[in-house]
Motif scaffolding. Structure first.
Motif, PDB file in Angstrom:
ATOM      1  N   ARG A   1       1.767  16.471  -3.678  1.00 29.31           N
ATOM      2  CA  ARG A   1       1.409  16.024  -2.330  1.00 29.31           C
ATOM      3  C   ARG A   1       2.110  14.732  -1.935  1.00 29.31           C
ATOM      4  N   TYR A   2       2.730  14.058  -2.889  1.00 30.36           N
ATOM      5  CA  TYR A   2       3.346  12.771  -2.603  1.00 30.36           C
ATOM      6  C   TYR A   2       4.833  12.807  -2.915  1.00 30.36           C
ATOM      7  N   GLU A   3       5.614  12.204  -2.038  1.00 35.43           N
ATOM      8  CA  GLU A   3       7.026  12.013  -2.326  1.00 35.43           C
ATOM      9  C   GLU A   3       7.174  10.937  -3.398  1.00 35.43           C
ATOM     10  N   SER A   4       8.287  10.981  -4.102  1.00 38.71           N
ATOM     11  CA  SER A   4       8.490  10.041  -5.212  1.00 38.71           C
ATOM     12  C   SER A   4       8.443   8.596  -4.745  1.00 38.71           C
ATOM     13  N   SER A   5       8.949   8.314  -3.533  1.00 37.14           N
ATOM     14  CA  SER A   5       8.954   6.935  -3.040  1.00 37.14           C
ATOM     15  C   SER A   5       7.543   6.427  -2.795  1.00 37.14           C
ATOM     16  N   GLU A   6       6.663   7.274  -2.277  1.00 31.66           N
ATOM     17  CA  GLU A   6       5.285   6.847  -2.051  1.00 31.66           C
ATOM     18  C   GLU A   6       4.529   6.719  -3.362  1.00 31.66           C
ATOM     19  N   ALA A   7       4.849   7.579  -4.320  1.00 29.80           N
ATOM     20  CA  ALA A   7       4.101   7.619  -5.569  1.00 29.80           C
ATOM     21  C   ALA A   7       4.413   6.465  -6.498  1.00 29.80           C
ATOM     22  N   ILE A   8       5.350   5.585  -6.129  1.00 29.24           N
ATOM     23  CA  ILE A   8       5.632   4.384  -6.910  1.00 29.24           C
ATOM     24  C   ILE A   8       5.326   3.131  -6.093  1.00 29.24           C
ATOM     25  N   SER A   9       4.963   3.296  -4.825  1.00 25.19           N
ATOM     26  CA  SER A   9       4.694   2.137  -3.966  1.00 25.19           C
ATOM     27  C   SER A   9       3.520   1.337  -4.507  1.00 25.19           C
ATOM     28  N   LEU A  10       3.515   0.049  -4.198  1.00 30.60           N
ATOM     29  CA  LEU A  10       2.459  -0.828  -4.699  1.00 30.60           C
ATOM     30  C   LEU A  10       1.092  -0.392  -4.176  1.00 30.60           C
ATOM     31  N   ALA A  11       1.019   0.042  -2.926  1.00 31.85           N
ATOM     32  CA  ALA A  11      -0.256   0.485  -2.361  1.00 31.85           C
ATOM     33  C   ALA A  11      -0.792   1.690  -3.125  1.00 31.85           C
ATOM     34  N   PHE A  12       0.083   2.608  -3.497  1.00 37.27           N
ATOM     35  CA  PHE A  12      -0.359   3.794  -4.234  1.00 37.27           C
ATOM     36  C   PHE A  12      -0.817   3.426  -5.637  1.00 37.27           C
ATOM     37  N   ILE A  13      -0.065   2.536  -6.301  1.00 38.34           N
ATOM     38  CA  ILE A  13      -0.449   2.111  -7.650  1.00 38.34           C
ATOM     39  C   ILE A  13      -1.807   1.413  -7.623  1.00 38.34           C
ATOM     40  N   ILE A  14      -2.041   0.579  -6.617  1.00 42.72           N
ATOM     41  CA  ILE A  14      -3.340  -0.089  -6.495  1.00 42.72           C
ATOM     42  C   ILE A  14      -4.433   0.932  -6.255  1.00 42.72           C
ATOM     43  N   ALA A  15      -4.171   1.908  -5.380  1.00 42.70           N
ATOM     44  CA  ALA A  15      -5.170   2.941  -5.099  1.00 42.70           C
ATOM     45  C   ALA A  15      -5.546   3.699  -6.363  1.00 42.70           C
ATOM     46  N   LEU A  16      -4.566   3.991  -7.204  1.00 51.32           N
ATOM     47  CA  LEU A  16      -4.846   4.691  -8.459  1.00 51.32           C
ATOM     48  C   LEU A  16      -5.774   3.875  -9.355  1.00 51.32           C
ATOM     49  N   GLN A  17      -5.600   2.548  -9.351  1.00 55.05           N
ATOM     50  CA  GLN A  17      -6.410   1.707 -10.223  1.00 55.05           C
ATOM     51  C   GLN A  17      -7.876   1.658  -9.790  1.00 55.05           C
TER      52      GLN A  17
ATOM     53  N   VAL B   1      -5.757  13.045 -13.528  1.00 57.19           N
ATOM     54  CA  VAL B   1      -5.742  14.331 -12.835  1.00 57.19           C
ATOM     55  C   VAL B   1      -4.921  14.240 -11.557  1.00 57.19           C
ATOM     56  N   LEU B   2      -5.130  13.189 -10.770  1.00 56.57           N
ATOM     57  CA  LEU B   2      -4.407  13.077  -9.504  1.00 56.57           C
ATOM     58  C   LEU B   2      -2.907  12.927  -9.729  1.00 56.57           C
ATOM     59  N   VAL B   3      -2.511  12.140 -10.723  1.00 56.68           N
ATOM     60  CA  VAL B   3      -1.077  11.965 -10.987  1.00 56.68           C
ATOM     61  C   VAL B   3      -0.454  13.278 -11.456  1.00 56.68           C
ATOM     62  N   LEU B   4      -1.113  13.966 -12.366  1.00 62.46           N
ATOM     63  CA  LEU B   4      -0.572  15.226 -12.885  1.00 62.46           C
ATOM     64  C   LEU B   4      -0.501  16.293 -11.797  1.00 62.46           C
TER      65      LEU B   4
ATOM     66  N   LEU C   1     -10.320  16.015  -9.035  1.00 60.64           N
ATOM     67  CA  LEU C   1      -9.244  15.866  -8.058  1.00 60.64           C
ATOM     68  C   LEU C   1      -9.803  15.641  -6.657  1.00 60.64           C
ATOM     69  N   LYS C   2     -10.843  16.361  -6.309  1.00 62.87           N
ATOM     70  CA  LYS C   2     -11.448  16.202  -4.989  1.00 62.87           C
ATOM     71  C   LYS C   2     -11.946  14.780  -4.787  1.00 62.87           C
ATOM     72  N   ARG C   3     -12.634  14.242  -5.786  1.00 58.80           N
ATOM     73  CA  ARG C   3     -13.146  12.868  -5.670  1.00 58.80           C
ATOM     74  C   ARG C   3     -12.000  11.861  -5.653  1.00 58.80           C
ATOM     75  N   ALA C   4     -10.989  12.097  -6.471  1.00 61.09           N
ATOM     76  CA  ALA C   4      -9.859  11.170  -6.534  1.00 61.09           C
ATOM     77  C   ALA C   4      -9.101  11.137  -5.211  1.00 61.09           C
ATOM     78  N   ARG C   5      -8.867  12.298  -4.641  1.00 59.06           N
ATOM     79  CA  ARG C   5      -8.148  12.350  -3.357  1.00 59.06           C
ATOM     80  C   ARG C   5      -8.895  11.600  -2.270  1.00 59.06           C
ATOM     81  N   ALA C   6     -10.209  11.731  -2.243  1.00 60.74           N
ATOM     82  CA  ALA C   6     -10.999  11.039  -1.216  1.00 60.74           C
ATOM     83  C   ALA C   6     -10.834   9.529  -1.331  1.00 60.74           C
ATOM     84  N   THR C   7     -10.895   9.004  -2.554  1.00 60.62           N
ATOM     85  CA  THR C   7     -10.764   7.558  -2.762  1.00 60.62           C
ATOM     86  C   THR C   7      -9.367   7.069  -2.398  1.00 60.62           C
ATOM     87  N   VAL C   8      -8.354   7.771  -2.872  1.00 61.12           N
ATOM     88  CA  VAL C   8      -6.976   7.349  -2.622  1.00 61.12           C
ATOM     89  C   VAL C   8      -6.632   7.462  -1.147  1.00 61.12           C
ATOM     90  N   ASP C   9      -7.016   8.566  -0.520  1.00 65.40           N
ATOM     91  CA  ASP C   9      -6.724   8.735   0.905  1.00 65.40           C
ATOM     92  C   ASP C   9      -7.395   7.652   1.732  1.00 65.40           C
TER      93      ASP C   9
END
Length: 368
Positions: free
Chosen positions: A151-167, A176-179, A205-213
């Motif tokens: 669901r994510y392009e490589s550029s977004e998946a390394i952005s600082l905002a995305f990394i923070i959201a994952l944490q 699960v979300l990364v895989l 995955l459902k819960r993770a997507r809600a938090t990250v989105d």
């Protein structure tokens, strides 16, 4: 248990034959063969570990432990999945073990001197262990296209905002979300990698997507378009975006070096965010930004030089403060800049501890 299929499986017969030969030699104790076998995967595995752990130092440790485990357990690799998938399974579970141990996480983050000068507007969401990822390391990545379910392009998946959201996610949801959404593995494959059930993976995955989105769609969080094939981004659009970013960074640099507060404020969006890991504090909004820039960054007697770099696919600068007692500028911090069009939406300030990873010196000589 190993997966039967995986995204990005290489079907080239010659490559498969060479891989089988390297595996056979490595199993017999040939360390050079093992090195040749895994070297094409090392950088992407490091990025994978960085996404889950949020720290480059931790990611390097996880990668080394992954390779040691792979070397010791190569005899268990049955070839029913690709070597790449098997390595991702080891790396993911190594990261989860590190997160469960939690021994690498600072219990109390030391606050930088500036943090006490102004009352922060909120508790920031950037964790104390967060570190930036040098773009120069991304240059070494093998071109691996994600699976069709990513669901994510490589550029977004390394952005600082995305990394923070994952944490913000519990460790298992994070993995699960990364895989699934970054690498594009099927739910059944992820379940096998994590020794779980497909239903459990889908629920996480459902819960993770809600938090990250929720985090990524919050104000001041710049995002790239999701689920957009690379082909839809024309060369002209990409060049225009790069040109806009370069002009913005040039104006930001000029404002810093001239100590022009008004010019710098003019570059910021109204709800700009300033944060400074390891302090989990945030200054939000143009008024807070103006106060901290005026009372800290541009207080009398301070002058700066700037060295441009890049981190997490974003513009960044090494900031150097003039030493009043010597003809040098000393490393002060690394600023990672999040942009949207021709404005800055967030500035994340990291301590000098990370600057060496970007090839930035400790001091700059005085210029004529």
């Amino acid at each position: 248990m190993e997966m039967d299929t995986e995204p990005n499986t290489d079907t080239d017969t010659g490559t498969e034959t060479n891989t089988k030969d390297l595996i056979a030699r490595a199993r017999s104790g040939d360390q050079n063969a093992f090195r040749d076998l895994v070297q094409g995967h090392s950088h992407e595995l490091q990025v994978h570990c960085y996404r889950i752990l949020g720290s480059l130092q931790d990611a390097e440790d996880a990668l080394q432990e992954t390779l040691v485990s792979a070397w010791r357990n190569l005899g268990e690799f049955g070839g029913r999945s690709s070597l790449r998938t098997w390595l991702y399974k080891i790396a993911t579970n190594r990261c989860l073990s590190m997160l469960r141990a939690d021994s690498r996480r600072p219990r109390i983050a030391a606050l930088p001197p500036e943090a006490g000068l102004l009352e922060p507007t909120s508790a920031g969401d950037a964790p104390p262990w967060l570190e930036p990822y040098p773009d120069v390391l991304l240059d070494h990545l093998v071109d691996q296209r994600p699976g069709p379910e990513a669901r994510y392009e490589s550029s977004e998946a390394i952005s600082l905002a995305f990394i923070i959201a994952l944490q913000l996610l519990p460790p298992r949801q994070r993995a699960v979300l990364v895989l699934r959404d970054v690498l594009g593995y099927h739910a059944s494959e992820v379940a096998q990698m994590l020794d779980s059930t497909q239903e459990s993976v889908q629920s996480a995955l459902k819960r993770a997507r809600a938090t990250v989105d929720n985090h990524l769609t919050a104000p001041s969080t710049s995002r790239t378009a999701r689920q957009q094939p690379a082909a839809t981004s024309t060369a002209a659009t990409s060049a225009a975006s790069t040109s806009t970013e370069q002009r913005l960074v040039a104006r930001f640099t000029d404002a810093l070096e001239r100590a022009d507060l008004a010019a710098l404020i003019d570059l910021l969006v109204t709800d700009v965010r300033l944060s400074m890991p390891p302090a989990m504090l945030e200054y939000r909004g143009i008024e807070s930004a103006e106060r901290i820039l005026a009372e800290v960054t541009f207080r009398p007697g301070r002058s700066y030089r700037v060295v441009p770099t890049r981190a997490n696919g974003q513009p960044a600068i090494g900031l150097y403060l003039a030493d009043p007692h010597a003809d040098v500028h000393r490393a002060y911090c690394l600023l990672v800049i999040t942009t949207a069009g021709d404005q800055i939406t967030a500035i994340t300030s990291f301590t000098t501890n990370v600057m060496a990873r970007f090839g930035l010196p400790r001091t700059l000589p005085e210029t004529d």
